[in-house]
Design an enzyme around this catalytic site. Structure first.
Site, PDB file in Angstrom:
ATOM      1  CB  SER A  48      13.602  26.696  68.468  1.00  0.00           C
ATOM      2  OG  SER A  48      12.857  26.248  67.373  1.00  0.00           O
TER       3      SER A  48
HETATM    4  N1  SAH Z   1      12.580  20.813  66.743  1.00  0.00           N
HETATM    5  C1  SAH Z   1      13.950  21.083  66.149  1.00  0.00           C
HETATM    6  C2  SAH Z   1      13.616  22.317  65.116  1.00  0.00           C
HETATM    7  C3  SAH Z   1      13.587  21.972  63.754  1.00  0.00           C
HETATM    8  S1  SAH Z   1      13.224  23.323  62.710  1.00  0.00           S
HETATM    9  C4  SAH Z   1      15.113  21.191  66.728  1.00  0.00           C
HETATM   10  O1  SAH Z   1      14.919  21.154  68.137  1.00  0.00           O
HETATM   11  O2  SAH Z   1      16.016  21.266  66.473  1.00  0.00           O
HETATM   12  C5  SAH Z   1      11.761  22.517  62.027  1.00  0.00           C
HETATM   13  C6  SAH Z   1      12.220  21.178  61.285  1.00  0.00           C
HETATM   14  O3  SAH Z   1      10.921  20.742  60.603  1.00  0.00           O
HETATM   15  C7  SAH Z   1      13.160  21.127  60.165  1.00  0.00           C
HETATM   16  O4  SAH Z   1      13.960  20.039  60.478  1.00  0.00           O
HETATM   17  C8  SAH Z   1      12.174  20.830  58.900  1.00  0.00           C
HETATM   18  O5  SAH Z   1      13.035  20.012  57.837  1.00  0.00           O
HETATM   19  C9  SAH Z   1      11.156  20.062  59.484  1.00  0.00           C
HETATM   20  N2  SAH Z   1       9.997  20.097  58.657  1.00  0.00           N
HETATM   21  C10 SAH Z   1       9.431  21.215  57.633  1.00  0.00           C
HETATM   22  N3  SAH Z   1       8.428  20.607  57.023  1.00  0.00           N
HETATM   23  C11 SAH Z   1       8.071  19.174  57.655  1.00  0.00           C
HETATM   24  C12 SAH Z   1       7.266  18.354  57.294  1.00  0.00           C
HETATM   25  N4  SAH Z   1       6.098  18.539  56.168  1.00  0.00           N
HETATM   26  N5  SAH Z   1       7.260  17.096  57.914  1.00  0.00           N
HETATM   27  C13 SAH Z   1       8.087  16.642  58.776  1.00  0.00           C
HETATM   28  N6  SAH Z   1       9.109  17.713  59.042  1.00  0.00           N
HETATM   29  C14 SAH Z   1       9.125  18.894  58.669  1.00  0.00           C
END
Ligand code: SAH
Length: 220
Positions: free
Chosen positions: A68
């Site tokens: 993000s």
């Molecule tokens: N906080 C992260 C941003 C990740 S984007 C950072 O700092 O890089 C959102 C993430 O949520 C992705 O990696 C995606 O694979 C994960 N995601 C989506 N649905 C999910 C679920 N049901 N359980 C766990 N992770 C999930």
């Protein structure tokens, strides 16, 4: 040839990021600001994006996911109101950047990621940062992580159509959840505070996140 990015210039860019993107937009909690000055965001992006690691926007991290925008990570972190004593559950480890930030500000962080490759990527990114209060888990975060529950704070870093019931169940009374909630393409960043008999909700800012998948997520 490998593109080399000078470390000094990365650290200058990091302090600039904190001043212009985070502080100037109204986040004034010094513990939060100091954490963003300390955590090397460029270690959480691939080499091709390293020079861009301190820019004011999200970046791709592979598997169709993104790290993000720094301001949004800071805003969510500040809305968690961490004092250092909390056990935190994060849904969506991704690159592990937000996880590292939380680890500096809380007692213990459990982070659940659905895509095993991304959880492994986060593990590699976190190596060498001397953080020892992070527990990475692979699974559907809609189920929470019951083994370590209850949590004082829960952060969802993907767009949730609704906050999964199981997460509310694993939240301590007086605990708070921060999450983007709403449509597939546009959400509201919300803070849910669990009081004894009801949930108090605050809306913070319209945001755009990649979709939450899994049991209570988007199925398309
Ligand atoms: N906080 C992260 C941003 C990740 S984007 C950072 O700092 O890089 C959102 C993430 O949520 C992705 O990696 C995606 O694979 C994960 N995601 C989506 N649905 C999910 C679920 N049901 N359980 C766990 N992770 C999930």
């Amino acid at each position: 040839m490998k593109k080399m990015v000078d470390i000094k210039s990365l650290s200058n860019r990091r302090s600039n990021m904190v001043e212009t993107q985070i502080k100037r937009r109204g986040i004034d909690n010094e513990r939060v600001l100091q954490t963003f000055r300390n955590v090397p965001r460029h270690k959480f992006v691939t080499e091709e994006y390293q020079a861009d690691a301190y820019s004011d926007h999200p970046l791709p991290i592979g598997n169709g996911q993104t790290i993000s925008q720094p301001y949004i990570v800071a805003l969510m972190t500040s809305e968690l109101q961490l004092t250092g004593d909390e056990k935190v559950l994060e849904i969506g480890t991704g690159s592990g950047y937000q996880t590292a930030i939380l680890a500096h500000l809380a007692k213990e962080v459990h982070s659940v990621e659905l895509i095993p490759q991304l959880s492994n990527l986060a593990k590699r990114n976190l190596l060498g940062l001397e953080i020892n209060n992070i527990f990475l888990h692979i699974g559907d975060g809609c189920m929470g992580w019951p083994d370590a529950a209850p949590y004082e704070r829960i952060l969802i870093t993907a767009a949730a159509p609704e906050i999964p019931e199981k997460l509310i169940g694993q939240l301590q009374i007086n605990g708070r959840i921060v999450s983007p909630v709403g449509g597939r393409w546009r959400q509201m960043l919300e803070v849910w505070i669990k009081e004894k008999n009801h949930i108090r909700k605050n809306q913070i800012l319209p945001v755009v996140f990649v979709p939450l998948r899994g049991a209570n997520g988007w199925q398309d």
